[in-house]
Design an enzyme around this catalytic site. Structure first.
Site, short mmCIF file in Angstrom:
data_model
loop_
_atom_site.label_atom_id
_atom_site.label_comp_id
_atom_site.label_asym_id
_atom_site.label_seq_id
_atom_site.Cartn_x
_atom_site.Cartn_y
_atom_site.Cartn_z
N SER A 47 -9.52 8.43 10.44
CA SER A 47 -9.00 8.39 8.80
C SER A 47 -10.38 7.76 8.00
O SER A 47 -9.91 7.66 6.89
CB SER A 47 -7.79 7.61 8.68
OG SER A 47 -8.05 6.18 9.07
N THR B 208 -10.31 7.62 3.72
CA THR B 208 -10.22 6.29 2.98
C THR B 208 -11.26 6.14 2.27
O THR B 208 -11.27 5.52 1.08
CB THR B 208 -10.14 5.04 4.27
OG1 THR B 208 -9.43 5.39 5.09
CG2 THR B 208 -10.41 3.79 3.59
N LYS C 121 0.82 -1.26 -0.11
CA LYS C 121 0.15 0.04 -0.05
C LYS C 121 0.83 1.38 0.07
O LYS C 121 0.62 2.08 -0.88
CB LYS C 121 -1.01 0.02 1.15
CG LYS C 121 -1.92 1.19 1.33
CD LYS C 121 -2.78 0.94 2.66
CE LYS C 121 -3.76 -0.18 2.67
NZ LYS C 121 -4.60 -0.19 3.84
N ALA D 6 -15.73 -4.74 5.10
CA ALA D 6 -15.79 -5.28 6.28
C ALA D 6 -14.60 -6.24 6.54
O ALA D 6 -13.37 -5.64 6.70
CB ALA D 6 -17.12 -6.22 6.40
N LYS E 9 2.09 -3.74 11.15
CA LYS E 9 0.72 -3.99 11.66
C LYS E 9 0.96 -4.42 13.16
O LYS E 9 2.13 -4.88 13.50
CB LYS E 9 0.03 -4.81 10.85
CG LYS E 9 -1.53 -4.78 10.88
CD LYS E 9 -1.95 -3.38 9.99
CE LYS E 9 -3.30 -3.42 10.19
NZ LYS E 9 -3.85 -2.29 9.04
N VAL F 31 -23.04 -7.41 10.17
CA VAL F 31 -23.39 -8.38 11.20
C VAL F 31 -23.91 -7.80 12.29
O VAL F 31 -24.31 -8.28 13.28
CB VAL F 31 -22.03 -9.14 11.38
CG1 VAL F 31 -21.90 -10.07 10.18
CG2 VAL F 31 -21.15 -8.46 12.00
#
Length: 352
Positions: free
Chosen positions: A139, A143, A59, A230, A71, A197
């Site tokens: 963000s 996004t 990315k 999701a 991450k 969900v």
């Protein structure tokens, strides 16, 4: 999966397992969100943090950022109380601090700006603090702007124009980014259908007058555009997809990169998630690390349309997939360290 550094630690306050993966620092310090999630096993959390950190490398490289991919994941054992959540965050902050700036953390699934404020108590290597505390806040908006930029390029490739009036768009996931996307697309005249969900999110969607389908139906709904917003791992070989264009912010949408070939063979244009979802990190780092104004940072996010267009043009000319071209673009940047250059149709390459 190659990773530069993986640190897994059990928090001294909470006893919860927390981890950071630095996939690459070739272009600069690793950046990536902090994910709070319940996992069946710790090894599942480790697999997730490795996949997510690799996606962040791609990315940042494709978006032209001077940062690497990382991450962090907190492997929850259940829904924590407010007090225990703070303990978990402080434990995670200690781990981030121990890396001494090699990894910069922001919000991800399960965390937000207020959580970043707690992390900041123990480490300066955090971004997206609430605006009143000097950060850029959520963000989600930028996004969504980036997804819409990629969507315009994809729509021109599939439909011949980027107009959304009268087009049916299905959004899987009505979280903060999904809600932004739904509102923008309705404004542009699209018929929007959502799925989630979480009943609270569905209630919010109903208040907006949006049509709804259940999560098990969402991929099979006949539509013009499908937006995965999701969880990851949505598409496997042969997964039913009833829309000719798929573009969305969910990370790691494919179970395996070869699924991109399967989708292309079925006439489905899938825009790589690490391209479409880059708006948030482009905006946040532009504001917090390069001191850009809001307008300047948004202009950079909008430039993802040009990046996506170049990738799609090259894939069409070279007989490859958008994923192959996006990967080649990322690899060229990681190898040279230069600004990313859109692959030229005059430079054919075979799919990886």
């Amino acid at each position: 999966m190659s990773v530069q550094e993986l640190v897994v630690r059990r928090g001294r306050r909470s006893g919860v397992t927390t981890m950071v993966a630095v996939h690459s620092s070739t272009l600069g310090p690793a950046v990536g969100g902090c994910r709070f999630k319940v996992y069946p096993r710790v090894h599942d959390a480790i697999d997730d943090v490795l996949r997510l950190s690799a996606a962040m490398t791609r990315k940042c490289a494709v978006a032209g950022l001077d940062f690497g991919g990382g991450k962090s994941v907190v492997a929850l054992d259940g829904v924590p109380s407010a007090e225990r959540r703070r303990e978990i965050l402080l434990d995670h902050a200690d781990l981030i601090a121990s890396l001494d700036g090699a990894y910069l953390a922001g919000p991800d699934v399960g965390t937000g700006p207020e959580d970043m404020l707690v992390l900041r108590e123990r480490t300066p290597h955090v971004f997206c603090l609430p605006e009143e505390h000097g950060g850029t806040g959520s963000s989600s908006g930028p996004t969504a702007v980036g997804v819409l930029a990629a969507l315009r390029a994809g729509a021109r490739a599939v439909f011949g124009d980027d107009g959304m009036k009268g087009r049916k768009v299905v959004i899987s996931g009505y979280g903060s980014v999904g809600a932004h996307l739904a509102g923008a697309l309705v404004t542009r005249g699209a018929e929007v259908v959502v799925s989630d969900v979480d009943e609270r999110r569905l209630a919010a969607a109903r208040e907006q007058g949006l049509k709804q389908v259940t999560p098990d139906q969402v991929l099979g709904i006949e539509a013009d555009v499908l937006i995965p917003a999701a969880v990851g791992g949505v598409f496997d070989t042969g997964t039913e997809v009833a829309a000719p264009l798929v573009v969305g912010p969910a990370n790691n949408q494919l179970t395996d990169d070869t699924v991109a070939d399967d989708l292309a063979a079925r006439g489905i244009l899938w825009i790589p998630d690490f391209v479409a979802s880059a708006g948030g990190v482009v905006y946040t780092l532009g504001r917090e690390k390069q001191n850009l104004t809001h307008a300047e940072a948004l202009t950079r996010v909008e430039a993802l349309e040009k990046t996506t267009q170049g990738i799609l043009d090259a894939a069409s000319a070279n007989g490859t997939t958008p994923l192959a071209e996006a990967d080649a673009l990322a690899e060229a940047r990681l190898t040279s360290g230069a600004e990313p250059r859109t692959p030229s149709p005059r430079e054919p390459r075979t799919a990886a």
